[in-house]
Motif scaffolding. Structure first.
Motif, short mmCIF file in Angstrom:
data_model
loop_
_atom_site.label_atom_id
_atom_site.label_comp_id
_atom_site.label_asym_id
_atom_site.label_seq_id
_atom_site.Cartn_x
_atom_site.Cartn_y
_atom_site.Cartn_z
N GLY A 30 0.69 -1.30 0.11
CA GLY A 30 0.16 -0.10 -0.04
C GLY A 30 0.83 1.31 -0.06
N PHE A 31 2.24 1.14 -0.10
CA PHE A 31 2.96 2.32 0.09
C PHE A 31 2.88 3.26 -1.25
N THR A 32 2.70 4.26 -1.06
CA THR A 32 2.78 5.36 -2.52
C THR A 32 3.93 6.10 -2.37
N TRP A 33 4.57 5.97 -3.76
CA TRP A 33 5.77 6.68 -4.10
C TRP A 33 5.65 8.16 -3.61
N PRO A 34 6.86 8.82 -2.91
CA PRO A 34 6.74 10.15 -2.16
C PRO A 34 6.77 11.31 -3.52
N MET A 35 6.27 12.24 -3.33
CA MET A 35 6.29 13.29 -4.30
C MET A 35 7.00 14.48 -3.64
N CYS A 36 7.36 15.21 -4.58
CA CYS A 36 7.97 16.57 -4.08
C CYS A 36 7.05 17.53 -3.48
N GLY A 37 7.54 18.01 -2.38
CA GLY A 37 6.50 19.15 -1.79
C GLY A 37 7.01 20.61 -1.75
N SER A 38 8.39 20.62 -2.47
CA SER A 38 8.95 21.75 -2.42
C SER A 38 8.59 22.69 -3.66
N GLY A 39 8.24 22.57 -4.68
CA GLY A 39 7.93 23.05 -5.74
C GLY A 39 7.48 22.49 -7.09
N CYS A 40 8.51 21.56 -7.42
CA CYS A 40 8.10 20.81 -8.77
C CYS A 40 6.87 19.53 -8.97
N VAL A 81 12.34 10.52 4.38
CA VAL A 81 12.99 9.49 5.18
C VAL A 81 12.09 8.55 5.98
N TYR A 82 11.83 7.29 5.42
CA TYR A 82 11.00 6.46 6.10
C TYR A 82 11.56 5.47 6.87
N LEU A 83 10.72 5.09 8.03
CA LEU A 83 11.18 4.12 8.99
C LEU A 83 10.11 2.92 8.85
N PHE A 84 10.46 1.70 8.26
CA PHE A 84 9.73 0.60 7.78
C PHE A 84 10.08 -0.48 8.89
N PRO A 85 9.18 -1.22 9.08
CA PRO A 85 9.33 -2.51 9.90
C PRO A 85 10.27 -3.49 9.14
N ARG A 86 10.88 -4.32 9.66
CA ARG A 86 11.80 -5.32 9.19
C ARG A 86 11.26 -6.19 8.16
N GLU A 87 9.88 -6.73 8.56
CA GLU A 87 9.41 -7.67 7.81
C GLU A 87 8.25 -7.22 6.72
N GLY A 88 7.93 -7.90 5.84
CA GLY A 88 6.87 -7.67 5.19
C GLY A 88 6.97 -6.35 4.12
N LEU A 89 8.18 -6.51 3.79
CA LEU A 89 8.46 -5.20 2.60
C LEU A 89 8.42 -6.20 1.31
N GLN A 90 8.12 -5.25 0.31
CA GLN A 90 8.01 -5.79 -0.93
C GLN A 90 8.50 -4.63 -1.92
N PRO A 91 9.05 -4.92 -3.28
CA PRO A 91 9.33 -3.69 -4.31
C PRO A 91 8.27 -3.06 -4.62
#
Length: 219
Positions: A30-40, A81-91
């Protein structure tokens, strides 16, 4: 005093669950790729996957228009910067547009450097705490009577203290408002193909473990 350097260790599979710069980020479902909030408003570029004892740090920095978006500022919105749990990660699915991935994936191995007291004679105690990383990096693979070692192999360090960073630049957690814990230094890399664009500066990664929140800035 010990410093844990992160050393370039060749290439790695782009989706491997190992310490690395570049490649594809691993995140919870369910993670969503982060977008720039500074201007672009474009997608951030994925810099590093750093497994640590309390989870995985995932670092993103805007590179769509370097210099226009303030990626060096922890509060600009041009980095995450994200802090994710060690388990359950996927590309994670990569956006089709924008500068999202580094040209190459670099494996990282750690190397603990213990500073010799003779190397610290010219530093007082306060300087030594902030300077430990610089001293460890400058001595990496340096032979007797050799002025420079293979410092570009050093991709940063884990834990310890932020080198030369003033207290007023230490980021506060946006949730609990406490000062964040220093987590890592990041260096640009060994070549143009592997490099993270930090504007020639040193990168700093911070984390609030209690809130699972992170921050990034450069000097």
């Amino acid at each position: 005093m010990e410093t844990t350097l992160m050393i370039y260790d060749g290439t790695a599979p782009s989706d491997s669950d190992v310490p690395r710069t570049g490649g594809v980020p691993l995140a919870p479902s369910g993670f969503t790729w982060p977008m720039c909030g500074s201007g672009c408003g474009g997608p951030l570029q994925f810099f590093a996957h750093l497994p640590v004892e309390y989870g995985v740090l995932s670092v993103f920095v805007c590179q769509n228009d370097p210099g226009a978006c303030e990626f060096w500022d922890a509060s600009s919105g041009a980095n995450r910067v994200y802090l994710f749990p060690r388990e359950g990660l996927q590309p994670v699915a990569v956006p089709e547009t924008g500068l999202t991935l580094l040209p190459a994936t670099s494996a990282i191995r750690t190397h603990v450097v213990t500073l010799d007291p003779e190397d610290t004679d010219d530093h007082d105690d306060d300087e030594l705490v902030s300077d430990a990383y610089d001293l460890a990096r400058s001595g990496w693979k340096r032979e007797p009577e050799e002025r420079f070692g293979k410092q570009r192999e050093v991709l940063g360090s884990l834990a310890g203290s932020p080198s030369y960073l003033e207290d007023d630049r230490l980021p506060a957690c946006p949730f609990c408002v406490g000062t964040m814990e220093f987590a890592a230094h990041l260096e640009e890399g060994v070549s143009s193909q592997t490099a993270m664009n930090l504007g020639g500066q040193l990168g700093y990664v911070f984390v609030c473990r209690a809130c699972s929140e992170g921050a990034f800035l450069t000097d």
